[in-house]
Scaffold this motif. Structure first.
Motif, PDB file in Angstrom:
ATOM      1  N   GLY A 245      12.100 -14.043  18.508  1.00  0.00           N
ATOM      2  CA  GLY A 245      12.801 -14.712  17.424  1.00  0.00           C
ATOM      3  C   GLY A 245      11.917 -15.126  16.265  1.00  0.00           C
ATOM      4  N   ARG A 246      10.684 -14.645  16.232  1.00  0.00           N
ATOM      5  CA  ARG A 246       9.753 -15.058  15.180  1.00  0.00           C
ATOM      6  C   ARG A 246       9.639 -14.041  14.053  1.00  0.00           C
ATOM      7  NH1 ARG A 246       4.606 -17.934  18.215  1.00  0.00           N
ATOM      8  NH2 ARG A 246       5.804 -19.367  19.526  1.00  0.00           N
ATOM      9  N   GLY A 247      10.465 -13.015  14.076  1.00  0.00           N
ATOM     10  CA  GLY A 247      10.388 -12.036  13.007  1.00  0.00           C
ATOM     11  C   GLY A 247       9.374 -10.945  13.302  1.00  0.00           C
ATOM     12  N   ASP A 248       8.895 -10.314  12.254  1.00  0.00           N
ATOM     13  CA  ASP A 248       8.038  -9.124  12.350  1.00  0.00           C
ATOM     14  C   ASP A 248       6.612  -9.526  12.724  1.00  0.00           C
ATOM     15  OD1 ASP A 248       6.810  -6.715  12.030  1.00  0.00           O
ATOM     16  OD2 ASP A 248       6.947  -6.675   9.853  1.00  0.00           O
ATOM     17  N   GLU A 249       6.343  -9.780  14.034  1.00  0.00           N
ATOM     18  CA  GLU A 249       5.012 -10.229  14.446  1.00  0.00           C
ATOM     19  C   GLU A 249       4.157  -9.106  15.018  1.00  0.00           C
ATOM     20  OE1 GLU A 249       4.864 -13.057  17.572  1.00  0.00           O
ATOM     21  OE2 GLU A 249       5.803 -11.759  19.053  1.00  0.00           O
ATOM     22  N   PHE A 250       4.718  -7.925  15.186  1.00  0.00           N
ATOM     23  CA  PHE A 250       3.916  -6.809  15.699  1.00  0.00           C
ATOM     24  C   PHE A 250       4.361  -5.508  15.041  1.00  0.00           C
ATOM     25  CE2 PHE A 250       7.526  -7.229  18.614  1.00  0.00           C
ATOM     26  CZ  PHE A 250       7.961  -5.930  18.779  1.00  0.00           C
ATOM     27  N   HIS A 251       3.435  -4.565  14.988  1.00  0.00           N
ATOM     28  CA  HIS A 251       3.725  -3.227  14.496  1.00  0.00           C
ATOM     29  C   HIS A 251       3.934  -2.305  15.695  1.00  0.00           C
ATOM     30  CE1 HIS A 251       1.473  -4.189  10.521  1.00  0.00           C
ATOM     31  NE2 HIS A 251       2.745  -4.447  10.422  1.00  0.00           N
ATOM     32  N   ILE A 252       4.527  -1.148  15.435  1.00  0.00           N
ATOM     33  CA  ILE A 252       4.754  -0.174  16.492  1.00  0.00           C
ATOM     34  C   ILE A 252       4.083   1.139  16.110  1.00  0.00           C
ATOM     35  CG2 ILE A 252       6.467   1.113  17.820  1.00  0.00           C
ATOM     36  CD1 ILE A 252       8.382  -1.190  17.451  1.00  0.00           C
ATOM     37  N   TYR A 253       3.222   1.595  16.994  1.00  0.00           N
ATOM     38  CA  TYR A 253       2.558   2.893  16.870  1.00  0.00           C
ATOM     39  C   TYR A 253       3.247   3.826  17.860  1.00  0.00           C
ATOM     40  CZ  TYR A 253      -1.332   0.337  14.594  1.00  0.00           C
ATOM     41  OH  TYR A 253      -2.107  -0.449  13.766  1.00  0.00           O
ATOM     42  N   TYR A 254       3.675   4.992  17.403  1.00  0.00           N
ATOM     43  CA  TYR A 254       4.480   5.873  18.245  1.00  0.00           C
ATOM     44  C   TYR A 254       3.656   7.040  18.803  1.00  0.00           C
ATOM     45  CZ  TYR A 254       8.736   3.509  16.641  1.00  0.00           C
ATOM     46  OH  TYR A 254       9.719   2.580  16.388  1.00  0.00           O
ATOM     47  N   GLY A 255       4.268   7.776  19.725  1.00  0.00           N
ATOM     48  CA  GLY A 255       3.691   8.981  20.293  1.00  0.00           C
ATOM     49  C   GLY A 255       4.704   9.628  21.205  1.00  0.00           C
ATOM     50  N   PRO A 256       4.495  10.895  21.567  1.00  0.00           N
ATOM     51  CA  PRO A 256       5.488  11.622  22.372  1.00  0.00           C
ATOM     52  C   PRO A 256       5.741  11.026  23.747  1.00  0.00           C
ATOM     53  CG  PRO A 256       3.934  13.134  21.350  1.00  0.00           C
ATOM     54  CD  PRO A 256       3.393  11.762  21.131  1.00  0.00           C
ATOM     55  N   SER A 257       4.718  10.387  24.360  1.00  0.00           N
ATOM     56  CA  SER A 257       4.908   9.866  25.715  1.00  0.00           C
ATOM     57  C   SER A 257       4.004   8.663  25.936  1.00  0.00           C
ATOM     58  CB  SER A 257       4.593  10.942  26.768  1.00  0.00           C
ATOM     59  OG  SER A 257       3.191  11.104  26.908  1.00  0.00           O
ATOM     60  N   GLY A 258       4.170   8.025  27.087  1.00  0.00           N
ATOM     61  CA  GLY A 258       3.314   6.893  27.422  1.00  0.00           C
ATOM     62  C   GLY A 258       1.854   7.280  27.528  1.00  0.00           C
ATOM     63  N   SER A 259       1.584   8.501  27.978  1.00  0.00           N
ATOM     64  CA  SER A 259       0.192   8.946  28.096  1.00  0.00           C
ATOM     65  C   SER A 259      -0.522   8.932  26.749  1.00  0.00           C
ATOM     66  CB  SER A 259       0.136  10.354  28.699  1.00  0.00           C
ATOM     67  OG  SER A 259       0.635  10.362  30.022  1.00  0.00           O
ATOM     68  N   ASP A 260       0.192   9.263  25.681  1.00  0.00           N
ATOM     69  CA  ASP A 260      -0.415   9.264  24.349  1.00  0.00           C
ATOM     70  C   ASP A 260      -0.827   7.867  23.901  1.00  0.00           C
ATOM     71  OD1 ASP A 260       0.033  12.153  23.226  1.00  0.00           O
ATOM     72  OD2 ASP A 260       1.910  11.604  24.186  1.00  0.00           O
ATOM     73  N   MET A 261      -0.199   6.848  24.469  1.00  0.00           N
ATOM     74  CA  MET A 261      -0.546   5.485  24.075  1.00  0.00           C
ATOM     75  C   MET A 261      -1.961   5.123  24.519  1.00  0.00           C
ATOM     76  SD  MET A 261       2.058   4.706  22.390  1.00  0.00           S
ATOM     77  CE  MET A 261       2.190   6.473  22.041  1.00  0.00           C
ATOM     78  N   MET A 262      -2.496   5.832  25.510  1.00  0.00           N
ATOM     79  CA  MET A 262      -3.855   5.573  25.975  1.00  0.00           C
ATOM     80  C   MET A 262      -4.886   5.931  24.904  1.00  0.00           C
ATOM     81  SD  MET A 262      -5.442   4.346  28.669  1.00  0.00           S
ATOM     82  CE  MET A 262      -4.507   4.570  30.187  1.00  0.00           C
ATOM     83  N   TYR A 263      -4.529   6.855  24.007  1.00  0.00           N
ATOM     84  CA  TYR A 263      -5.460   7.236  22.945  1.00  0.00           C
ATOM     85  C   TYR A 263      -5.601   6.148  21.873  1.00  0.00           C
ATOM     86  CZ  TYR A 263      -4.874  12.159  24.483  1.00  0.00           C
ATOM     87  OH  TYR A 263      -4.837  13.334  25.191  1.00  0.00           O
ATOM     88  N   TRP A 264      -4.510   5.496  21.526  1.00  0.00           N
ATOM     89  CA  TRP A 264      -4.486   4.637  20.344  1.00  0.00           C
ATOM     90  C   TRP A 264      -5.590   3.579  20.339  1.00  0.00           C
ATOM     91  CZ3 TRP A 264      -2.972   5.408  15.729  1.00  0.00           C
ATOM     92  CH2 TRP A 264      -1.808   6.108  15.425  1.00  0.00           C
ATOM     93  N   PRO A 265      -5.810   2.806  21.391  1.00  0.00           N
ATOM     94  CA  PRO A 265      -6.890   1.807  21.340  1.00  0.00           C
ATOM     95  C   PRO A 265      -8.268   2.429  21.124  1.00  0.00           C
ATOM     96  CG  PRO A 265      -5.374   1.315  23.135  1.00  0.00           C
ATOM     97  CD  PRO A 265      -5.023   2.679  22.638  1.00  0.00           C
ATOM     98  N   LEU A 266      -8.491   3.630  21.668  1.00  0.00           N
ATOM     99  CA  LEU A 266      -9.762   4.307  21.448  1.00  0.00           C
ATOM    100  C   LEU A 266      -9.934   4.658  19.977  1.00  0.00           C
ATOM    101  CD1 LEU A 266      -9.776   6.745  24.515  1.00  0.00           C
ATOM    102  CD2 LEU A 266     -10.826   4.483  24.351  1.00  0.00           C
ATOM    103  N   LEU A 267      -8.862   5.156  19.362  1.00  0.00           N
ATOM    104  CA  LEU A 267      -8.916   5.488  17.942  1.00  0.00           C
ATOM    105  C   LEU A 267      -9.213   4.231  17.115  1.00  0.00           C
ATOM    106  CD1 LEU A 267      -7.683   8.079  19.098  1.00  0.00           C
ATOM    107  CD2 LEU A 267      -6.081   8.103  17.184  1.00  0.00           C
ATOM    108  N   MET A 268      -8.564   3.136  17.477  1.00  0.00           N
ATOM    109  CA  MET A 268      -8.764   1.886  16.740  1.00  0.00           C
ATOM    110  C   MET A 268     -10.204   1.402  16.850  1.00  0.00           C
ATOM    111  SD  MET A 268      -5.321  -0.184  17.787  1.00  0.00           S
ATOM    112  CE  MET A 268      -3.699   0.529  17.609  1.00  0.00           C
TER     113      MET A 268
END
Length: 461
Positions: A84-107
């Protein structure tokens, strides 16, 4: 058109195999009629509600409006989980859950160019099938979301190096391992180095890491919690985001959308740190991500990755979000009560037979997943035997079920030299069981009968 979209924009795991007319999980995303779904921990299919969502999407979607669909889907997810606090997070997308493992490494590679990134990964044997390779910065599949071939097992880019520290989920005994001290030791040995701490809340067997370790190291670690099963109350999602923790989620496990659709919920301050940071070294990741997978605040990524509208991913997220909204509209105490009731019924039936063994520490896992070993001929079945049991049950027809003719279970999972199989409830199944006169334990009890009978036929005859 629905089938065509559902089979596009991911990797070979969702492809239909000619010999079975199904994907590698023995499911076809549009063939849900007559299917008793008790394997939501693996992946889903359409449901009657999902079918209606898909028909609406196909009617309304235009590739030229893809950016608008992403904005709408992002806002819907933020509304569900921002407390209920509004836009407090962004969303990074990818084809599957496995792709989410890459994002922190890229960051981390953007924030700490040229430095080795330590990647702590908890419960690797109970994560998604591609997560181990992705955690190492390698291609985890043979094809990408564009339908192009990629070299599975090879490093995506040599522009940064990853030092992966895998921490097993379970002890040899099957008991859930306590990984906190191992995490402390890894962090202590790497002062000043970029570290990603991947914890899990809801693994393949429902394991929940002790998330208190996050409070011990609020600085110096990029914490990420794998919630890809998404068997999680919104209050915990909001609590972790407020601590600066990133969350990997999918809509194709608990929320029963067809496979696959991934997202990383990222507290806004992380995106703010990344703004303006160089990203040219990540150009090769354009073979895995599109420009639209990165948030608009990171134009340095969007400018080097292909401008591609992944309609299949948008469709799968649309189905998942419709289901999330329907499920989360029900009071939490009511859904929790139904899940506990189902769990007690199934565990009670399993306890009646010496051929089943409950996995240790079940009280430390999620009630909507039941994990157990199967024995036949006086011995515990190994992984290959459980896989044969799974294949036989899932590929066969079972007219003795009430109102269904097929059943889907959770795939077998290895731990050490042993393995277990799973039954799991998903959100749509829970909603159906909550309808007036909807809770009838016959089918769940009969599924256990079928597992026992089939194990005897396969391994004792």
């Amino acid at each position: 058109m629905i089938e065509e979209l559902l089979l596009a924009g991911c990797d070979e795991r969702i492809a239909i195999r000619p010999e079975t007319g199904a994907n590698q999980y023995h499911l076809h995303p549009t063939k849900y009629e007559g299917l008793l779904m008790r394997g939501s921990c693996t992946c889903g299919t359409l449901t009657p509600d999902g079918q209606r969502s898909a028909e609406r999407f196909v009617r309304d979607y235009q590739a030229a409006d893809d950016a608008s669909w992403i904005r709408q889907q992002t806002k819907r997810m933020q509304t569900l989980f921002d407390g209920g606090r509004g836009d407090e997070f962004h969303i990074y997308y990818g084809p599957s859950g496995s792709d989410m493992m890459y994002w922190p490494l890229l960051m981390q590679s953007m924030l700490h160019p040229g430095q080795t990134i330590t990647n702590i990964v908890s419960c690797p044997e109970e994560l998604g099938s591609g997560s181990i390779l992705a955690a190492e910065g390698k291609y985890y599949a043979n094809t990408n979301q564009y339908g192009d071939a990629v070299p599975k097992g090879e490093i995506v880019t040599d522009s940064f190096h990853v030092d992966v520290q895998f921490l097993p989920a379970r002890e040899v005994s099957g008991h859930i391992a306590d990984r906190k001290q191992a995490i402390r030791d890894i962090i202590a040995a790497r002062p000043g180095q970029p570290i990603v701490g991947n914890l899990v809340f809801g693994s393949k067997s429902g394991i929940k890491d002790d998330l208190d370790i996050i409070d011990e190291f609020r600085e110096g670690v990029m914490w990420v919690v794998d919630m890809c099963q998404f068997r999680t109350h919104p209050a915990l999602v909001h609590e972790l985001l407020s601590k600066g923790v990133m969350l990997m989620v999918t809509g194709s496990k608990f929320y029963q959308a067809p496979p696959f659709c991934g997202a990383l919920l990222v507290p806004k301050f992380w995106t703010e740190l990344l703004m303006g940071q160089p990203a040219e070294h990540l150009r090769d990741y354009g073979r895995l991500f599109t420009a639209a997978d990165a948030p608009p605040d990171l134009p340095q990524l969007r400018s080097i990755w292909p401008d591609h509208a992944n309609a299949g991913l948008r469709l799968r997220w649309e189905i998942a979000l419709d289901e999330m909204e329907a499920y989360l509209a029900i009071p939490q105490e009511e859904t929790d009560a139904l899940i506990r009731r189902w769990s007690r019924v199934v565990i009670g039936r399993l306890a009646l037979s010496d051929r089943f063994g409950m996995m240790p520490d079940m009280e430390l896992t999620n009630d909507s997943i039941i994990s157990f070993t199967v024995s036949a001929g006086g011995r515990e079945l190994d992984y290959d035997e459980l896989k044969k049991l799974f294949d036989t049950l899932v590929l066969g027809e079972h007219p003795s079920l009430n109102g269904f003719k097929r059943v889907f279970l959770g795939q077998p999972v290895r731990y050490g030299k042993r393995s277990f199989i799973r039954l799991a409830l998903g959100s749509y199944s829970i909603r159906k069981l909550m309808e007036p006169n909807g809770f009838d334990p016959y089918n769940d009890l009969h599924v256990v009968d079928l597992i026992e009978r089939t194990a005897i036929e396969l391994f004792e005859s």
